[in-house]
Design an enzyme around this catalytic site. Structure first.
Site, short mmCIF file in Angstrom:
data_model
loop_
_atom_site.label_atom_id
_atom_site.label_comp_id
_atom_site.label_asym_id
_atom_site.label_seq_id
_atom_site.Cartn_x
_atom_site.Cartn_y
_atom_site.Cartn_z
N ARG A 21 4.57 8.30 -3.82
CA ARG A 21 4.95 6.91 -4.04
C ARG A 21 4.81 6.17 -2.73
O ARG A 21 5.09 6.71 -1.66
CB ARG A 21 6.39 6.81 -4.57
CG ARG A 21 6.65 7.66 -5.78
CD ARG A 21 8.09 7.59 -6.25
NE ARG A 21 8.37 6.35 -6.98
CZ ARG A 21 9.50 6.11 -7.63
NH1 ARG A 21 10.47 7.02 -7.62
NH2 ARG A 21 9.69 4.98 -8.27
N GLY A 22 4.38 4.91 -2.80
CA GLY A 22 4.20 4.12 -1.59
C GLY A 22 4.45 2.66 -1.85
O GLY A 22 5.01 2.27 -2.88
N GLY A 23 4.03 1.82 -0.88
CA GLY A 23 4.29 0.40 -0.98
C GLY A 23 3.54 -0.30 -2.10
O GLY A 23 3.94 -1.38 -2.53
N PHE A 24 2.45 0.31 -2.58
CA PHE A 24 1.66 -0.31 -3.64
C PHE A 24 2.07 0.16 -5.03
O PHE A 24 1.79 -0.47 -6.03
CB PHE A 24 0.16 -0.01 -3.44
CG PHE A 24 -0.15 1.45 -3.53
CD1 PHE A 24 -0.42 2.05 -4.76
CD2 PHE A 24 -0.15 2.24 -2.41
CE1 PHE A 24 -0.69 3.39 -4.85
CE2 PHE A 24 -0.41 3.60 -2.48
CZ PHE A 24 -0.69 4.17 -3.71
N GLU A 26 2.58 4.07 -7.37
CA GLU A 26 2.65 5.53 -7.47
C GLU A 26 1.26 6.12 -7.63
O GLU A 26 0.36 5.47 -8.15
CB GLU A 26 3.51 5.93 -8.68
CG GLU A 26 4.94 5.42 -8.62
CD GLU A 26 5.42 4.93 -9.98
OE1 GLU A 26 4.73 5.17 -10.98
OE2 GLU A 26 6.49 4.30 -10.02
N LYS A 46 -3.70 5.66 -9.80
CA LYS A 46 -2.70 4.87 -9.08
C LYS A 46 -2.16 3.76 -9.99
O LYS A 46 -2.94 3.02 -10.59
CB LYS A 46 -3.30 4.28 -7.81
CG LYS A 46 -3.72 5.36 -6.82
CD LYS A 46 -4.16 4.79 -5.50
CE LYS A 46 -4.50 5.91 -4.53
NZ LYS A 46 -4.89 5.40 -3.21
N ASP A 141 -8.11 1.23 7.02
CA ASP A 141 -6.97 2.17 7.06
C ASP A 141 -7.43 3.58 7.40
O ASP A 141 -7.08 4.55 6.73
CB ASP A 141 -6.21 2.15 5.74
CG ASP A 141 -4.79 2.70 5.88
OD1 ASP A 141 -4.29 2.79 7.01
OD2 ASP A 141 -4.18 3.03 4.85
#
Length: 295
Positions: A21-24, A26, A46, A141
């Site tokens: 899980r991240g800022g954008f 799952e 995603k 990135d």
């Protein structure tokens, strides 16, 4: 609520497990059950957060995703975008799954790797980045976690473009689209990227600090900076040839106009370390319509 294992999306992608899980949103591992094979191919799915569902964000994402899919189709060392769709008022994107490990398993805090490892890393990775730059794509990135070493052949594969986080920073004001924050990872982002104006040389900076991380065992966010010049201070405590050190210094210059301007130029410099008669690189034509932050 996360998706349960066994959930089927678009009557095609069966969720196997949650990967992260991240800022954008799952990330899930899934099988493409529509493919008529005994062993179903695995995909990375995603699910984006609701705040990323603005029409302008999705439109921009779809356009760039289509470009990246085309690039991945023509280069096996770039992870492909396979699909993007909406279901139950949620937005999903589907990428190829790379069987292997990312470079964070090789480049770690406190571990100093050899100069030969770093030269080989740059020799293997910069051609992938040069292909992107020649197609007018900035990754945004680059870091060890976004570079996979494929089990089948040991080759590097570039994944997880900064596009998802970049799209999450789009706003529309008075009919114009702009970015409010930068995409990228602290320590790997040069100043121009931090203010939302990335260049091809911004990717070069990220590759350079990754190489310095490998040599020194110091993660990029902990590398000291010269208080006056803001240049990265890294040579002390390392055993590295003057030739490679000079190349890395140029890759991570604070002023982006003082760096190698794209990956083809940086690759030629690395090749000069091992080739007695390096050939002049074939550079892509300049994009005269592109505005630059570098002065």
């Amino acid at each position: 609520m996360v998706l349960a294992n066994g959930t089927i999306l678009r009557k095609r992608y069966e969720i196997i497990q949650l990967l992260g899980r991240g800022g954008f949103g799952e990330t899930y591992l899934a099988e493409d059950i529509e493919v008529q094979l005994a062993t179903k191919p695995k995909r990375v799915v995603k699910r984006l957060l609701p705040q990323m569902m603005q029409p302008v964000i999705l439109d921009l994402f779809k356009k760039e995703a289509a470009t990246l899919d085309r690039l991945g189709e023509n280069n096996s060392q770039i992870a492909r975008f396979f699909d993007y769709f909406q279901e139950n008022q949620e937005f999903y994107l589907v990428q190829g799954f790379i069987e292997g490990h990312n470079l964070s398993h090789e480049i770690t805090q406190g571990k100093k790797l050899s100069e030969s490892y770093v030269i080989q890393l740059l020799s293997d990775f910069l051609p992938i980045l040069a292909y992107l730059h020649q197609n007018q794509i900035i990754h945004r990135d680059i870091k060890p976690e976004n570079i996979m070493r494929r089990n089948s052949d040991g080759k590097l594969v570039l994944i997880d473009f900064g596009i998802v986080k970049e799209m999450g920073s789009v706003v529309v004001s008075q009919g114009q689209t702009r970015y409010t924050v930068s995409a990228g990872t602290p320590g790997y982002m040069p100043i121009e990227q931090q203010v939302g104006k990335p260049e091809y040389s911004s990717d070069i900076y990220a590759v350079g600090v990754m190489a310095i991380f490998a040599l020194t065992g110091i993660s990029p966010d902990k590398l000291p900076l010269d208080k006056r010049t803001r240049e990265v201070v890294w040579r002390q405590g390392t055993s590295v040839s003057e030739g490679l050190a000079n190349i890395l210094d140029k890759m991570v210059r604070y002023n982006c106009s003082h760096r190698y301007q794209d990956a083809t130029e940086a690759l030629a410099a690395i090749q000069s370390l091992t080739s007695p008669l390096p050939t002049k690189p074939s550079l892509p034509p300049p994009n005269l319509n592109r505005r630059t932050f570098c002065k």
